[in-house]
Design a protein around this motif. Structure first.
Motif, PDB file in Angstrom:
ATOM      1  N   GLY A 138      -3.215  -5.390  -3.569  1.00  0.00           N
ATOM      2  CA  GLY A 138      -2.673  -5.183  -4.908  1.00  0.00           C
ATOM      3  C   GLY A 138      -3.720  -4.670  -5.874  1.00  0.00           C
ATOM      4  N   TYR A 139      -4.915  -5.255  -5.853  1.00  0.00           N
ATOM      5  CA  TYR A 139      -5.977  -4.794  -6.740  1.00  0.00           C
ATOM      6  C   TYR A 139      -6.323  -3.334  -6.460  1.00  0.00           C
ATOM      7  CZ  TYR A 139      -6.711  -9.771  -7.759  1.00  0.00           C
ATOM      8  OH  TYR A 139      -6.552 -11.079  -8.137  1.00  0.00           O
ATOM      9  N   LYS A 140      -6.326  -2.958  -5.191  1.00  0.00           N
ATOM     10  CA  LYS A 140      -6.674  -1.580  -4.836  1.00  0.00           C
ATOM     11  C   LYS A 140      -5.575  -0.602  -5.226  1.00  0.00           C
ATOM     12  CE  LYS A 140      -9.890  -2.943  -1.224  1.00  0.00           C
ATOM     13  NZ  LYS A 140     -10.272  -2.888   0.189  1.00  0.00           N
ATOM     14  N   VAL A 141      -4.314  -1.043  -5.186  1.00  0.00           N
ATOM     15  CA  VAL A 141      -3.217  -0.196  -5.643  1.00  0.00           C
ATOM     16  C   VAL A 141      -3.326   0.045  -7.149  1.00  0.00           C
ATOM     17  CG1 VAL A 141      -0.713  -0.138  -6.029  1.00  0.00           C
ATOM     18  CG2 VAL A 141      -1.607  -0.806  -3.798  1.00  0.00           C
ATOM     19  N   ALA A 142      -3.706  -0.987  -7.887  1.00  0.00           N
ATOM     20  CA  ALA A 142      -3.783  -0.879  -9.346  1.00  0.00           C
ATOM     21  C   ALA A 142      -5.035  -0.151  -9.817  1.00  0.00           C
ATOM     22  CB  ALA A 142      -3.740  -2.280  -9.960  1.00  0.00           C
ATOM     23  N   ALA A 143      -6.100  -0.129  -8.984  1.00  0.00           N
ATOM     24  CA  ALA A 143      -7.410   0.361  -9.413  1.00  0.00           C
ATOM     25  C   ALA A 143      -7.401   1.769 -10.004  1.00  0.00           C
ATOM     26  CB  ALA A 143      -8.396   0.283  -8.245  1.00  0.00           C
ATOM     27  N   PRO A 144      -6.674   2.759  -9.428  1.00  0.00           N
ATOM     28  CA  PRO A 144      -6.729   4.121  -9.998  1.00  0.00           C
ATOM     29  C   PRO A 144      -6.214   4.219 -11.431  1.00  0.00           C
ATOM     30  CG  PRO A 144      -5.820   4.147  -7.767  1.00  0.00           C
ATOM     31  CD  PRO A 144      -5.878   2.723  -8.193  1.00  0.00           C
ATOM     32  N   PHE A 145      -5.407   3.247 -11.867  1.00  0.00           N
ATOM     33  CA  PHE A 145      -4.796   3.328 -13.196  1.00  0.00           C
ATOM     34  C   PHE A 145      -5.477   2.417 -14.205  1.00  0.00           C
ATOM     35  CE2 PHE A 145      -1.578   3.847  -9.864  1.00  0.00           C
ATOM     36  CZ  PHE A 145      -1.260   5.185 -10.069  1.00  0.00           C
ATOM     37  N   LEU A 146      -6.398   1.582 -13.736  1.00  0.00           N
ATOM     38  CA  LEU A 146      -7.092   0.656 -14.626  1.00  0.00           C
ATOM     39  C   LEU A 146      -8.593   0.889 -14.503  1.00  0.00           C
ATOM     40  CD1 LEU A 146      -5.038  -2.583 -13.847  1.00  0.00           C
ATOM     41  CD2 LEU A 146      -4.799  -1.098 -15.844  1.00  0.00           C
ATOM     42  N   THR A 147      -9.040   2.069 -14.903  1.00  0.00           N
ATOM     43  CA  THR A 147     -10.440   2.427 -14.757  1.00  0.00           C
ATOM     44  C   THR A 147     -11.274   1.829 -15.881  1.00  0.00           C
ATOM     45  OG1 THR A 147     -10.186   4.452 -16.054  1.00  0.00           O
ATOM     46  CG2 THR A 147      -9.768   4.598 -13.673  1.00  0.00           C
ATOM     47  N   ARG A 170       0.830  -1.204   0.000  1.00  0.00           N
ATOM     48  CA  ARG A 170       0.000   0.000   0.000  1.00  0.00           C
ATOM     49  C   ARG A 170       0.867   1.257   0.000  1.00  0.00           C
ATOM     50  NH1 ARG A 170      -2.322   3.106   4.328  1.00  0.00           N
ATOM     51  NH2 ARG A 170      -4.243   4.165   3.661  1.00  0.00           N
ATOM     52  N   SER A 171       1.817   1.335   0.918  1.00  0.00           N
ATOM     53  CA  SER A 171       2.681   2.523   0.988  1.00  0.00           C
ATOM     54  C   SER A 171       3.532   2.655  -0.264  1.00  0.00           C
ATOM     55  CB  SER A 171       3.554   2.459   2.240  1.00  0.00           C
ATOM     56  OG  SER A 171       4.358   1.302   2.231  1.00  0.00           O
ATOM     57  N   TRP A 172       3.984   1.518  -0.817  1.00  0.00           N
ATOM     58  CA  TRP A 172       4.766   1.536  -2.059  1.00  0.00           C
ATOM     59  C   TRP A 172       3.931   2.110  -3.201  1.00  0.00           C
ATOM     60  CZ3 TRP A 172       3.794  -1.013  -6.656  1.00  0.00           C
ATOM     61  CH2 TRP A 172       4.822  -1.045  -7.601  1.00  0.00           C
ATOM     62  N   GLY A 173       2.653   1.685  -3.273  1.00  0.00           N
ATOM     63  CA  GLY A 173       1.778   2.175  -4.331  1.00  0.00           C
ATOM     64  C   GLY A 173       1.540   3.671  -4.229  1.00  0.00           C
ATOM     65  N   ILE A 174       1.357   4.165  -2.996  1.00  0.00           N
ATOM     66  CA  ILE A 174       1.135   5.602  -2.804  1.00  0.00           C
ATOM     67  C   ILE A 174       2.361   6.391  -3.259  1.00  0.00           C
ATOM     68  CG2 ILE A 174       0.813   7.397  -1.056  1.00  0.00           C
ATOM     69  CD1 ILE A 174      -0.893   5.354   0.512  1.00  0.00           C
ATOM     70  N   SER A 175       3.543   5.907  -2.904  1.00  0.00           N
ATOM     71  CA  SER A 175       4.782   6.623  -3.265  1.00  0.00           C
ATOM     72  C   SER A 175       5.036   6.624  -4.763  1.00  0.00           C
ATOM     73  CB  SER A 175       5.970   6.003  -2.526  1.00  0.00           C
ATOM     74  OG  SER A 175       6.236   4.698  -3.017  1.00  0.00           O
ATOM     75  N   LYS A 176       4.589   5.581  -5.482  1.00  0.00           N
ATOM     76  CA  LYS A 176       4.874   5.462  -6.909  1.00  0.00           C
ATOM     77  C   LYS A 176       3.897   6.247  -7.780  1.00  0.00           C
ATOM     78  CE  LYS A 176       8.417   2.637  -6.730  1.00  0.00           C
ATOM     79  NZ  LYS A 176       9.751   3.065  -7.217  1.00  0.00           N
ATOM     80  N   ARG A 177       2.730   6.580  -7.223  1.00  0.00           N
ATOM     81  CA  ARG A 177       1.708   7.217  -8.047  1.00  0.00           C
ATOM     82  C   ARG A 177       2.206   8.501  -8.712  1.00  0.00           C
ATOM     83  NH1 ARG A 177      -3.739   6.770  -4.273  1.00  0.00           N
ATOM     84  NH2 ARG A 177      -3.854   4.480  -4.270  1.00  0.00           N
ATOM     85  N   THR A 178       2.941   9.279  -7.952  1.00  0.00           N
ATOM     86  CA  THR A 178       3.406  10.557  -8.486  1.00  0.00           C
ATOM     87  C   THR A 178       4.634  10.398  -9.370  1.00  0.00           C
ATOM     88  OG1 THR A 178       4.700  10.873  -6.459  1.00  0.00           O
ATOM     89  CG2 THR A 178       2.488  11.819  -6.521  1.00  0.00           C
ATOM     90  N   GLN A 179       5.279   9.252  -9.325  1.00  0.00           N
ATOM     91  CA  GLN A 179       6.514   9.049 -10.078  1.00  0.00           C
ATOM     92  C   GLN A 179       6.247   8.484 -11.471  1.00  0.00           C
ATOM     93  OE1 GLN A 179       9.304   6.694  -7.777  1.00  0.00           O
ATOM     94  NE2 GLN A 179       8.776   7.769  -5.860  1.00  0.00           N
ATOM     95  N   TRP A 180       5.196   7.679 -11.606  1.00  0.00           N
ATOM     96  CA  TRP A 180       4.947   6.995 -12.871  1.00  0.00           C
ATOM     97  C   TRP A 180       4.345   7.939 -13.917  1.00  0.00           C
ATOM     98  CZ3 TRP A 180       2.105   2.452 -10.074  1.00  0.00           C
ATOM     99  CH2 TRP A 180       3.057   1.573  -9.540  1.00  0.00           C
TER     100      TRP A 180
END
Length: 901
Positions: free
Chosen positions: A105-114, A58-68
């Motif tokens: 994992g599904y929740k981390v991916a959800a914002p990018f796979l709408t 979860r924390s990894w996903g939050i940190s990567k959102r702004t980088q990708w």
């Protein structure tokens, strides 16, 4: 001497290693490595997939959102989805942790796979997330299944039969599985929905084009037919067997590929034959055993532990059902259940652990190994109580608790039977109580917490409640940092809460019979009935003694009781009730024989002058206080301080906490439908005897007026003189009928606040009825709503009462009660005395009574329309023709009961 790493250093190193592992596994997926290779990599790094990994992800996903970048984000989200899918399928490590990681994992991916950007991938993710919720171990199972249902329905917004026929079919297959397992709403309807889903899927999944989909769906369809409630059981089992054999034929063609599916289908076929029709039972059992054993030859515990444990459990149940070589088969069954428990542990599979412990306990009971049976049932009950205590989050929690109570009612029944065999009579009552009215008890406990416990204890209990609720929310929403540790912590918090409650009021899980006895005075006796699968039990309880009615009678008592109840209810259910009314006395005489009332009364000490009856299940529906005794009198005549009722010992304890000495404020509903003319005499006469009275008359008595009234919550007595009805199909829709045909339902009554109320009188029809089909004995009826709302006692009716005789009864009842000391049991005394007065009322005394109330009667007659006045005069004429005692029939006087304090 060298120094090792500190714990914080070890944690940092582990965290770093987990990040490196995550990065590496995602790279493997992005590089297109085969799933099998990635799975081997996961299995080699099980130490990384611990309870902290979901938080790290979860924390990894939050940190990567702004980088990708956008394109990179979509690729990484796709890789995370695949990673989550593989984690779900991982058969090693902690199953609970794996599922939490997958969900995260599904929740981390959800914002990018709408749905708008990648509709097909979005739908696929919804399905995979639904699978994770279906299998999830943490959180509440009913809510997890509802989440899965929402996910699958969302996927079907994209997966249509026209555009994505195969995906549409597979999603329907998954949706059917949820409906099959669903714990909420109507089970029969859920199973029919499941069958519809499977049949629709088979429109696409044909055997030639999609053999695996065909086989999987047939397997699931067979499960639904096995559980089906509609139609003939034998026909449904035959349909199930056809489905299983179709699936097995397909799996057998490539058994190496479909080993797990083949094992499950063999197991399902075994279950279908094991549940077969009685006429073929031994042949079916032999076939079932053959299917289980064939599967066990392939199913190794090291490779398929869950399937192996299921096979052992189901094989044990089949051995137990066999009527041949009973002792030998019992031993085989016990061995199977003990093997199953090696996998079905309390920590890993709590629900299945309880199931197998129940099966084990039942087998020990059949084999008369009662000490072992007691231990197994105790373990099962401990697990069920743990599952029950976790249902604290969600708007449907009361319904979920009731479903759980119904599901496990037989467990408590069996435990009561075993306790009786061992001579543990006090524990028999404790376990009986723990299966009764639990939901209502806990609701009242929460509602009245401020008045039941000292202020400092209230503060501690509320802190524990908030912390438990917060923790459960974290588990349910998969945001807990360490689900395993949090689940263990919540168990400790619940234990602290229960211990704190039990110190002051031992009810619910901690109900203590000895401490309950101490609350009784020296002149009160309780008769409590409890219905088991083998018969019914009668306990006689006083402050110092506990006796069990133990007669050398045949095992037909329960069958006689059930037959009697069915005949009574069938006669009452007829539109014209003349036959039921005329046979009421003889019916109750027969009931007294079936219940061995004379033998029971002999065990009541002569010094006891107050009796409290605690019925069980459908016994709540009958006027037990009016059962005849050998000398020609009635049970209620034997006890000068009254015969009252309580749904359970625990509810009696709770109402005893409601000390309401004041009785000056009166609130009433009077004839809201304007077709009960005698209620005007009743209410106007009664209200005139109170210093303060507020009455909503006829059209004034709307639902808005009732809810807005400032007098209702302040009243010491609330009197509803109106129509009432009990809804057997949906008890929460049972209602009191107000003006304009508005309905004050039981569900709405639960929302009232009656914290000053000493007495609620429901002077209406069928207001005391409860659900006769309920196996949880949750006591769902109008009285339960008013007890929850705060009153100490409810007077209600068990049938459609006569308007005029009810008015006379109520006038005398209030006259008696207001002349009493208003101590414990005085409502029952006043009511019993009024009933005795009415049944012994002669024509001469009736005329005296009418003359006594002539001013009120003249006032009421003046308000009546000409036709109603003629009807009143005709009613009096008919009454005078019923010489010498016009109200002697039980129909007129015995309907009302006093429940509570």
């Amino acid at each position: 001497m060298g120094k090792g790493f500190s714990k914080s250093q070890e944690a940092k190193l582990h965290h770093k290693a987990c990040l490196a592992f995550l990065d590496k596994v995602l790279q493997k997926i992005l590089q297109g490595q085969d799933d099998a290779q990635v799975m081997l990599f996961l299995e080699a790094n099980l130490d990384k997939l611990d309870h902290n990994f979901a938080k790290l992800l979860r924390s990894w996903g939050i940190s990567k959102r702004t980088q990708w970048q956008l394109r990179q984000a979509e690729k990484m989200a796709g890789a995370i989805n695949i990673f989550s899918n593989l984690i779900q399928e991982l058969r090693f490590g902690s199953r609970a942790n794996n599922l939490e990681i997958a969900l995260r994992g599904y929740k981390v991916a959800a914002p990018f796979l709408t749905r708008n950007v990648s509709p097909k991938t979005w739908a696929e993710t919804q399905n995979n997330m639904g699978n994770a919720y279906c299998n999830r171990i943490y959180g509440e199972q009913p809510e997890n299944l509802e989440q899965a249902l929402r996910c699958y329905k969302a996927a079907l917004q994209v997966y249509t039969k026209e555009k994505f026929p195969q995906d549409w079919a597979w999603t329907l297959n998954l949706l059917g599985t949820v409906y099959h397992d669903r714990l909420r709403d109507n089970q029969e309807k859920n199973l029919e929905k499941a069958i519809c889903c499977y049949k629709a899927a088979l429109q696409v999944y044909t055997e030639n084009k999609f053999p695996q989909g065909w086989a999987d769906t047939n397997n699931n369809l067979g499960n639904a037919y096995c559980q089906r409630i509609q139609d003939n059981k034998e026909d449904n089992l035959d349909l199930a067997i056809v489905c299983y054999e179709s699936a097995l034929h397909t799996y057998s063609q490539d058994q190496e590929k479909f080993t797990q599916e083949w094992i499950i289908t063999q197991n399902n076929l075994g279950n279908a034959y094991s549940n077969g029709i009685l006429g073929k039972i031994e042949k079916n059992i032999d076939l079932a055993i053959r299917y289980y054993q064939t599967a066990l030859n392939i199913c190794l515990i090291e490779v398929f532990p869950e399937e192996w444990a299921t096979l052992q459990n189901d094989l044990g149940t089949t051995y137990r059902r066999s009527q041949n070589k009973k002792i030998e088969n019992w031993e085989l069954a016990i061995r199977c259940y003990l093997d199953a428990l090696k996998v079905r542990t309390l920590s890993d599979f709590p629900k299945y652990h309880a199931v197998t412990q129940f099966n084990l306990g039942t087998t020990y009971q059949d084999a008369q190994q009662f000490d072992n049976s007691y231990s197994a049932f105790a373990a099962a009950i401990e697990t069920v109580e743990s599952l029950r205590s976790e249902i604290i989050y969600g708007s449907r929690k009361e319904e979920d608790r009731q479903r759980l109570a119904e599901q496990w009612n037989k467990l408590y029944q069996r435990m009561v039977e075993v306790c009786l065999e061992l001579g543990y009579y006090d524990q028999a009552i404790e376990y009986a109580e723990r299966s009764k009215t639990r939901n209502l008890v806990e609701l009242i406990l929460t509602r009245d917490i401020q008045t039941i416990f000292p202020p400092e204890i209230v503060c501690q209990l509320e802190q524990l409640r908030d912390e438990i609720s917060s923790g459960q929310y974290q588990l349910q929403t998969a945001i807990a940092d360490n689900p395993t540790a949090l689940a263990q912590h919540l168990q400790q918090l619940r234990k602290q809460r229960n211990q704190l409650q039990d110190r002051y009021l031992p009810i619910g899980y901690g109900f203590n019979f000895e401490r309950f006895q101490e609350t009784l005075d020296d002149h009160t006796t309780i008769i409590q009935w409890y219905i088991t699968s083998a018969g019914f039990e009668t306990f006689i309880i006083t402050r110092h003694t506990l006796q069990r009615l133990n007669l050398p009678t045949s095992g037909d008592d329960l069958n006689n009781l059930i037959d009697w109840a069915n005949e009574y209810l069938e006669a009452y259910g007829r539109r014209i009730k003349t036959q039921w009314i005329n046979s009421l006395a003889s019916r109750l005489s027969r009931l007294a024989e079936i219940l061995h009332l004379e033998d029971t009364i002999k065990l009541v000490p002569e010094t006891c002058d107050r009796l409290i009856l605690i019925p069980h299940r459908f016994l709540h529906l009958f006027p037990l206080h009016a059962l005849p005794l050998a000398k020609g009198d009635f049970l209620c005549d034997r006890f000068p301080r009254g015969v009252g009722y309580a749904p359970s010992c625990q509810l009696l304890q709770l109402t005893q906490k409601r000390d309401r000495p004041d009785f000056s404020n009166f609130f009433a509903i009077q004839n809201p439908t304007d077709n009960l003319p005698y209620t005007n005499l009743e209410v106007e006469t009664i209200s005139s005897s109170f210093p303060s009275a507020q009455v909503l008359v006829k059209q004034e008595a709307t639902k808005i007026a009732v809810n807005a009234s400032l007098d209702l919550p302040l009243a010491h007595c609330n009197h509803f003189s109106c129509h009432g009805e009990f809804n057997l199909t949906s008890p929460l829709e049972s209602a009191l009928i107000l003006a304009n045909e508005e309905r004050l339902t039981l569900g709405e009554i639960f929302g009232l606040s009656l914290n000053q109320c000493r007495l609620v009188t429901l002077s209406a029809c069928e207001t005391g009825l409860t659900d006769p089909t309920s196996i949880s004995d949750e006591y769902i009826g109008l009285p339960s709503g008013f007890l929850y709302a705060g009153t100490a006692t409810v007077v209600s009716s068990l049938w459609t009462v006569n308007d005029l005789s009810t008015a006379f009864l109520m006038l005398k009842f209030y006259e008696n009660f207001q002349s009493s000391q208003k101590q414990a049991g005085d409502v029952a005394v006043a009511l019993n005395q009024a009933q005795k007065w009415l049944r012994n009322l002669t024509i001469e005394k009736l005329d005296q009574f009418l003359n006594q109330h002539q001013p009120q009667l003249d006032q009421v007659l003046a308000q009546l329309r000409p036709g109603q006045r003629l009807l009143f005069q005709e009613s009096l004429k008919q009454i005078r023709q019923r010489q010498p005692l016009p109200f002697a029939n039980l129909y007129y006087w015995a309907a009302f009961t006093a429940t509570g304090l």
